[in-house]
Design an enzyme around this catalytic site. Structure first.
Site, PDB file in Angstrom:
ATOM      1  N   TYR A  14      -6.620   5.693   4.707  1.00  0.00           N
ATOM      2  CA  TYR A  14      -6.707   4.718   3.624  1.00  0.00           C
ATOM      3  C   TYR A  14      -5.856   3.480   3.906  1.00  0.00           C
ATOM      4  O   TYR A  14      -6.328   2.340   3.824  1.00  0.00           O
ATOM      5  CB  TYR A  14      -6.282   5.351   2.292  1.00  0.00           C
TER       6      TYR A  14
ATOM      7  N   ASP B 120     -10.070   5.715  -1.826  1.00  0.00           N
ATOM      8  CA  ASP B 120      -9.004   6.314  -2.622  1.00  0.00           C
ATOM      9  C   ASP B 120      -9.624   6.933  -3.871  1.00  0.00           C
ATOM     10  O   ASP B 120     -10.844   7.058  -3.981  1.00  0.00           O
ATOM     11  CB  ASP B 120      -7.938   5.275  -2.970  1.00  0.00           C
TER      12      ASP B 120
ATOM     13  N   GLU C 252       0.822  -1.214   0.000  1.00  0.00           N
ATOM     14  CA  GLU C 252       0.000   0.000   0.000  1.00  0.00           C
ATOM     15  C   GLU C 252       0.857   1.266   0.000  1.00  0.00           C
ATOM     16  O   GLU C 252       0.532   2.242  -0.673  1.00  0.00           O
ATOM     17  CB  GLU C 252      -0.947   0.006   1.199  1.00  0.00           C
TER      18      GLU C 252
END
Length: 360
Positions: A119, A137, A36
């Protein structure tokens, strides 16, 4: 709102269309976190080789934490947004020092980690621990805005809050991991920013944007990033196989990376046709009696989020016997000398890499 229809369609679509990516199919929070962070502001195709390299070099969070920052930056080289690399390293050390080498097992705890925002925390919490917290996102903003007809500005605080609230109302309690993967993948592959194939979309029947010819207009983002242009003249100074290098400090771009000494100018004209009398470093280096040469026909351009960098490169060649005098001068300016092997090892901005590859 047709939440159940929306989630059901996404969950059916995902197993058939998802990409085979190495960070999927695992619940290891380290692997998910690493992927990520790498994929922030980065396309999958670009980030994938970096992910594989990081996993190979640092297979555990403890090994990542133990590595020198210079090695982290060198491994990150070319990926951009280097604050991510520094935060990655700081977070790994925090997990080892404060969390005994294990990631927090919930969204609230994950948010406390360095460089982990809502996120990333939601991604780890849902993929690793199946906590029902939604990821939001750019792909999610776009899909929710188009499907449900939301005109709120995704760049505003109120708009972000509205989308987060909706996303967390929709997420199913029993399959939050699969749903979060599905909605991001759908936005990346199906509901793309420009010219999506709405005719093949499984959500087309109830999609607000399709029914109202608003696909191109949504989502709404009113804030435009102000981009500043900067103009550099870099000095590639060499003597006896050594190059003068500069380690970039805080409060500017490329913190912690290595570039060359430079003069910053005010216009493109100044770096296209440098006037030696106006350049401080040129005048200082002239005392060594070097050979100067302007490299390349035109300045190189490098785009950052808030800045455009235009750079010309001046090759400065000194006699091998002047290495010691050059080293003394460099130390006085907080520069250092690097041989070819050392120059290859250190982390450098992509702009410097392009130049070095250009003169090979």
């Amino acid at each position: 709102m047709t939440f159940s229809y929306f989630t059901e369609k996404l969950l059916r679509w995902y197993p058939v269309h998802r990409r085979d990516l190495p960070w999927r199919g695992t619940k290891d929070p380290y692997i998910i976190w690493l992927s990520e962070i790498i994929l922030q502001q980065t396309r999958v195709a670009q980030g994938l080789p970096y992910f594989r390299t990081f996993v190979e070099k640092f297979p555990t969070v403890s090994q990542l934490a133990a590595a020198p920052e210079e090695e982290i930056l060198r491994t990150w080289q070319g990926l951009g947004y280097y604050s991510r690399a520094r935060n990655l390293h700081a977070c790994a050390r925090e997990i080892v020092d404060k969390w005994e080498g294990s990631f927090p097992d919930n969204y609230t705890g994950l948010l406390k980690l360095k460089g982990v925002g809502p996120y990333t925390a939601a991604a780890i919490a849902s993929f690793s621990y199946r906590e029902a917290v939604a990821v939001v996102d750019g792909n999610v903003y776009r899909l929710l805005s188009r499907y449900f007809g939301i005109y709120s500005d995704i760049g505003s605080t109120a708009g972000k809050k509205e989308f987060e609230t909706l996303a967390n109302q929709i997420i199913p309690e029993k399959q939050p991991d699969q749903y979060n993967q599905a909605i991001m993948e759908f936005g990346a592959l199906q509901c793309v920013p420009k010219n999506p194939d709405c005719g093949s979309c499984p959500l087309r029947v109830n999609c607000f944007a399709r029914k109202n010819d608003m696909v191109a207009a949504l989502p709404v983002k009113q804030k435009k990033v102000k981009v500043r242009s900067r103009y550099f003249i870099y000095y590639h100074i060499q003597a006896g196989g050594y190059t003068v290098v500069n380690r970039r400090g805080p409060n500017d771009i490329w913190q912690g990376l290595v570039d060359f000494p430079l003069d910053e100018c005010q216009s493109m004209e100044e770096i296209q046709s440098p006037q030696p009398e106006n350049l401080s470093l040129f005048n200082e280096l002239s005392s060594f009696g070097p050979v100067f040469g302007l490299s390349g026909e035109k300045p190189l351009k490098h785009l950052l989020t808030h800045q455009k960098i235009f750079a010309s490169f001046v090759k400065v060649t000194l006699r091998p016997g002047q290495k010691e005098a050059l080293e003394s001068w460099a130390e006085g300016k907080n520069y250092s000398l690097a041989d070819e092997e050392r120059l290859e090892e250190v982390g450098k901005p992509k702009l410097i890499l392009r130049y070095l590859n250009q003169i090979k």
